[in-house]
Design an enzyme around this catalytic site. Sequence first.
Site, mmCIF file in Angstrom:
data_model
loop_
_atom_site.group_PDB
_atom_site.id
_atom_site.type_symbol
_atom_site.label_atom_id
_atom_site.label_comp_id
_atom_site.label_asym_id
_atom_site.label_seq_id
_atom_site.Cartn_x
_atom_site.Cartn_y
_atom_site.Cartn_z
ATOM 1 C CE1 TYR A 55 -0.117 -41.928 -21.610
ATOM 2 C CE2 TYR A 55 2.119 -41.280 -20.992
ATOM 3 C CZ TYR A 55 1.290 -41.245 -21.936
ATOM 4 O OH TYR A 55 1.499 -40.660 -23.427
ATOM 5 C CD GLU A 95 24.764 -21.823 -19.674
ATOM 6 O OE1 GLU A 95 24.524 -21.334 -19.856
ATOM 7 O OE2 GLU A 95 23.352 -22.430 -20.959
ATOM 8 C CG ASP A 155 26.890 -20.643 -23.029
ATOM 9 O OD1 ASP A 155 28.097 -21.067 -22.640
ATOM 10 O OD2 ASP A 155 26.021 -21.287 -23.723
#
Lengths: 534, 534, 362, 362
Positions: free
Chosen positions: D99, D194, D246
């Site tokens: 920006y 995690e 996981d």
Amino acid sequence: MKKEDKAKTAKDMALEQRAISVAEFFEKNRHLLGFDNPSKALLTVVKEAVDNSLDACEEANILPEIEVEIKELEENRYKITVEDNGPGILRDQIPRIFAKLLYGSKFHRLRQSRGQQGIGISASVLYAQLTTGHPAIIYSKPNKNGKVHVFHLKIDILKNEPEILKEDLIESGIKHPTGTKISIIIEGKYIQRYHSPYEYIKQTAIVNPWAHIKYKSPTGEVFDFPRAVNKLSKRPKEIKPHPYGVELGILIRMLKSTKSRNISAFLQNEFSRVGANSAEEICRLAGIDLTRKPQSLTHEEQEKLLKAMQRVKLMRPPTDCLSPIGEELLREGLSKEINAEFITTITRDPSVYRGIPFQIEAGIAYGGELKKNEETGEQAKLMRFANKIPLLYDPSGCAITKAVSSIRWRRYGLEQSGNALPRGPVIILVHIASAWVPYTSESKEAIANYPEIIKEIKLAVQECARRMLMYIRKQTRVKRETQRLSIFENYIPLIIENAKELAGIKTKIDIQPIIEKVVKKDLVAHESKGKENN
Amino acid sequence: MKKEDKAKTAKDMALEQRAISVAEFFEKNRHLLGFDNPSKALLTVVKEAVDNSLDACEEANILPEIEVEIKELEENRYKITVEDNGPGILRDQIPRIFAKLLYGSKFHRLRQSRGQQGIGISASVLYAQLTTGHPAIIYSKPNKNGKVHVFHLKIDILKNEPEILKEDLIESGIKHPTGTKISIIIEGKYIQRYHSPYEYIKQTAIVNPWAHIKYKSPTGEVFDFPRAVNKLSKRPKEIKPHPYGVELGILIRMLKSTKSRNISAFLQNEFSRVGANSAEEICRLAGIDLTRKPQSLTHEEQEKLLKAMQRVKLMRPPTDCLSPIGEELLREGLSKEINAEFITTITRDPSVYRGIPFQIEAGIAYGGELKKNEETGEQAKLMRFANKIPLLYDPSGCAITKAVSSIRWRRYGLEQSGNALPRGPVIILVHIASAWVPYTSESKEAIANYPEIIKEIKLAVQECARRMLMYIRKQTRVKRETQRLSIFENYIPLIIENAKELAGIKTKIDIQPIIEKVVKKDLVAHESKGKENN
Amino acid sequence: MKVKEKKIIKKKLEEIGKSVVEQAKNHKVPYLRIPSRTTNNIVFDPKSLCYVIGNKTIMRSAGNIRHVKPMAQMLKVASFCKDLVEEELKHETKRGLYYISESWGEKLKFDEQPESDNIIEDIEAMIGEPRENFHIIPNPGGAVYGDLTLKFKNPSGKMMKINCLQTADGQTIGPRMSEAEIVECNAKRVIAIETSGMYNRFMEENAHKKFNAILVNLEGQATRATRRLIKRLNEIKKLPVYIFTDGDPWGLHIAMVIMAGSAKSAHINKMLATPSAKWIGVTATDIKKYKLRSDKLKDVDLKRIKELKKDPRYRSDKRLLEELKTWEEIKKKAEQQALLKYGLRYVVDEYFPAKLKEMEKK
Amino acid sequence: MKVKEKKIIKKKLEEIGKSVVEQAKNHKVPYLRIPSRTTNNIVFDPKSLCYVIGNKTIMRSAGNIRHVKPMAQMLKVASFCKDLVEEELKHETKRGLYYISESWGEKLKFDEQPESDNIIEDIEAMIGEPRENFHIIPNPGGAVYGDLTLKFKNPSGKMMKINCLQTADGQTIGPRMSEAEIVECNAKRVIAIETSGMYNRFMEENAHKKFNAILVNLEGQATRATRRLIKRLNEIKKLPVYIFTDGDPWGLHIAMVIMAGSAKSAHINKMLATPSAKWIGVTATDIKKYKLRSDKLKDVDLKRIKELKKDPRYRSDKRLLEELKTWEEIKKKAEQQALLKYGLRYVVDEYFPAKLKEMEKK
């Protein structure tokens, strides 16, 4: 400059004009008759011979015994032999029936039969002669105690007339008391998939459960399709045209050639459903005197007569020209060839398109062995029939496919994507019986899209589908009810136990009365709800 | 019990057998000839008459002047009149040409023409007679200084022979020195959309730019399609069949009826591309003596001969039996009727399917007025032609559609989803010229799927598409080059300025020499790259 | 959480079990009444300007085939949560609960997580407490920065005190943070910011000093813990709250959820919503006024605006309704960071003070 | 960041500009050489077990039509970053930079963020420094808990000290945290987890004490800041690192990125990767052994496994390769929280100690 390069005059051109024999025409345009490619040609020959045998047996009121054999002579060359126990063919008729195109008994009458135009079998002979040069060999035994006529036949293409290469009278050659046998050698190709002769014969066996068919394939396998019933379906009668279905050109021809002395008699004698009153009413509407000679009408009067004929109120055409298979026989046919857990069939009342009677029959076979493929989510199989002939080619162009696909199958418990055939362990069968089946081409592959026909097909199939849905629902319901009880018996103790745990209360609670209450109430509620749903 | 209910014997059945006239057959099966429904029937009549006029003019080497008028007589009843400046027709030929099915000059010869089977115009007469009972009226003036023959004709359906209601010889009735006019009254329906007579005539004008056609529509509008060139396309010559395309049945017939004394002469006289050497080679391969009488061959020898004929090396059949439009005339035709910014056309060399020569022409029109619809992302319009006749019906069943859809159009800069026609401001035109166009039905709506034909169509259209792509690319390239310069002039100062800022250096740097170097180098690099891409 | 509160929660949970036991004792088919959370029982409360739950209840009965299993599961979940509350330091996530259910046997275990989530919300509605209070916690998210001193037990149960300036990159707001005791607060207002980028800008530009504010990083849609902390600062310390989001209907709605709660959590909105909070921008008007780099509103955006226009939370606020209309008219959206085109300091030195003045005037 | 480092970074940036100016002075068409970041220049370094960048470079020349604009933009970005470094306390995000470019005028502004992102990575590769070092920072994410005392300047520039037990719901790891001075560290290992759910379980079960560990919440794929902090704890304090994810190929790959870096950041992997870190599980073998509730591996998962099997980072580790094969065989995946079926404490009391023992034996 050669002659061809010169500008031609009307005179030059006149010299080139010639008549074309219909045999020449179809020789060049044989794809129109189902001889587009070698595999289709093989099937077409089988089909034409078997159709003729079935037609002949039924006309003679004989339970058909048909043997089909396809033998590979060399690569791409097959000999097809079809023998029946029909009435046989008189000696004099044999050459023209088998070796003249557009010759037959079925074209000029309004009555349901497999053949229509007198082209099929002679086209097969034409194709044999074109591709292998071999004549067709015909055996015919018209008398129980007589001998067997043998003909070796070709077609004189330029004249469209039979050419008899050899004629003989022999003692044996036909197994049955009477019968016909044809043997043809063509260039062809044998395939084993959907368009195979086996598939054709199997489907034929389904809609002709009174026929016993044996088939010996090129690979030497022998298939036997036994008879399921010992009764032929109702014999069709010939009818006269109905005034609603006649066109101006035809009417003019009929007026010219009639033997009736006056218009009133003409109308009553040459049309169905016209009695003395209707004839009078027609003449009144047309402003034509009842006693006028048919041949005396002016063109204007002819047109007025036609308009009047089509405006007057008349009964629908008689439908005894039709010979449906019948609900029961169709079910027998399906059960015999398909191992399904549920089969339903329906024969609709006859209806009319363009003044021509027709009748729709349908059947659905569900489940059982068909479920083997269920996991693949395969499309339902659609079997199409017209006048008891299976239609194997061009499903997408056919009114039957269109009608069946346009049904909202989800309403009947089957998966369906877009406007396709439904998916599921289902075979859908549709049979159209008609005095004149509106095929989209002479090769008889697909039915033209008449709205009247589509509507009847939809109604018939929807009724079968509704019955199938009821069956599926009933199966599920029985299963469900036994499950309900065990659910209550399992969970109510768990509710009480965990509530006690949560509340930190150790009191002993008698669960049995609660379970009893619950089960009783549930049964009442469930049954009344079940009724509402039906 | 009535007779019909009894079981029939072979004798009973023999009594019912009858020959069927080809007129009867097509009367019942008129959908096969393009008379499926009233709107199509109207178009078919126009088409058959215009095709005949064009054929006649071209054979007589006359630049065609054709007037078409469609008049609404009452609801659903139209009078179609087509007049040409062709050579006219001799008095004696008129009845059979217009009122006998399967009669004509084009069936028995191998040469490109619009008509093929001698059915079209007489089928129109048949349809008129069937639906309105009116005879066709024919005017013919075969001599510049002679009178005009007028015939009122119907067809005797049962015999397939002309029925002359009235004959006359008058002074006027034909505008041109010679010519033919036909006037037919049918039941029909007039539509204004894609399948309209207007569209048919417009497309005809595109591929026949030497023809001047006037059309007066039922609503009274008059459309003029002027001539773009004063030259007819090359006249086709008649050729003999090529050995590769002959079938056993035909060969046997030819052997039987030939006037040649021996096999060698037979082969050389009756087939194209067979000289003395080839004939000898064929006989050697077949193991047949050159001097044998053609009629004396056994069936086995006939088969061997055919195999030999098809194994020997021969030149392709002569292609002067074809009359392509030609690249230039096709472009003229397109430019005259379509306002596009880019038009390209191609005429491929002739090729062969089943021993029959054919030739593909294609054209693409891009941009200009066609861009009006661009935002809608509409499908490109595909115009199909066979022997200079537009094909308006059954696009999906046609080899042309199949071939064009199977092209990967994205490679040529057009959008395409799946195997559909591309989208974009484009008209694609394909013309197949052949001595025998393999239509899928007699109503001449679609081309059968021969791989040889599909391949040629693809090659032709791809070449046009490649040229179109080059045009589009060139348009873009010119635009791009002027942009390149300004980019360098804008950014190099920014590079230097920011580098100074980043480095914290304030030295003044002269940028001009750098820009000059850059621009020079870039131009060289860009051009050589441009060349590589072509 | 104080000991007294712990007792209240425990008791509320036990009541559920007691009611079932009472019915069963009398051989009645036991049932539970649960406030209905379906849309037709969610009503807009014009006083609090947020959605609250109505009077309708649904019955979950042991006599209904479809209810028996979830009813047994609900009692088991409540029982499990009671144990968590008892142990005080134990918390679990919704996902964790779903997995824990496997240890309850085939009959009671949940087949899909939405089933257990639904039961947790039913319990929230029944006892009128957000699930954090019975120790089913959401993932942490959002952060706070400013001169605010909080006291809490850390995850291992040790009592701690921290000042929210004492952080490198922000203090995460989780269930413990949101309920921490406010020991000292020297700020005058709360500024909640949608994106981490702008939040960082505010921190680095010392916006907390400039505006005497506590800065909250929402990280998109504010978590329940963040909304709870904002509400507590507003309620206990009477701090006005200003919300600064991206300039699109989704940003505005992030503000709206802080102000008025979400329809989905109508049954606990009273615990989470801060009705007096004000949306600073980026407004549709700002996009025009500051000529911000913008993207076209997509169909999905325009559809969203249409929906919002019908929503009573917007219908009752003329200014917001006007902004929605302006969006429909200009059909553009802009991010907060688009203001950076005027330089790093501009947003804190110019834009925000101007907006703040405008808001405080009203 | 210390003053010396600041000077180094500044100088490295300035060198880019100087090289261009030098060429231009001599009327040469200026160009820059940038280490190529395309796949064919990313090589696996079997020593460090991670992807590093090779020797190939690409040229960005003012004489190439496609290069002039990005070259000018790159010099402008470098210039802007030099200013950020100079101001020391100022940082911006990649999105912010995009920006900000609008203030550079029509010619230099970026049309799409991927353009500016690409230039930032080019600068990283040229000067061999992660972008955090020239103050283009990622969003914060991840958290740390444990007996670790850090010293840093807070976002407003005030020097602070904090102990990482002193937090309610975790200390966010951002650019300041990841580079903070390690004042004191009483732990023996790092455990990176995690999911937030399992991280909370570990904190509440006092795992940091039980295992004498610093707990790190990865919140999925670890951010660069988190990876940097883990690397620094490993390098400076020699703490072994254990990663708990996981039980699916994606979880394993989260561990792999911590151990060996990602291919995309090959040019700065040396600054981020911790090659000695070890993946604890949930392994495919664990899924079988502990009979965890599992989902079927989807086609996309199986495809991922196939890819990973070809990846040299896995090919060089027999254990990981075996696990990938086991996944292909059992075709199942499980989340960490599936271990909760054995109760809340099981994972910390039984599973993790067993796994840790197994790992430390090796």
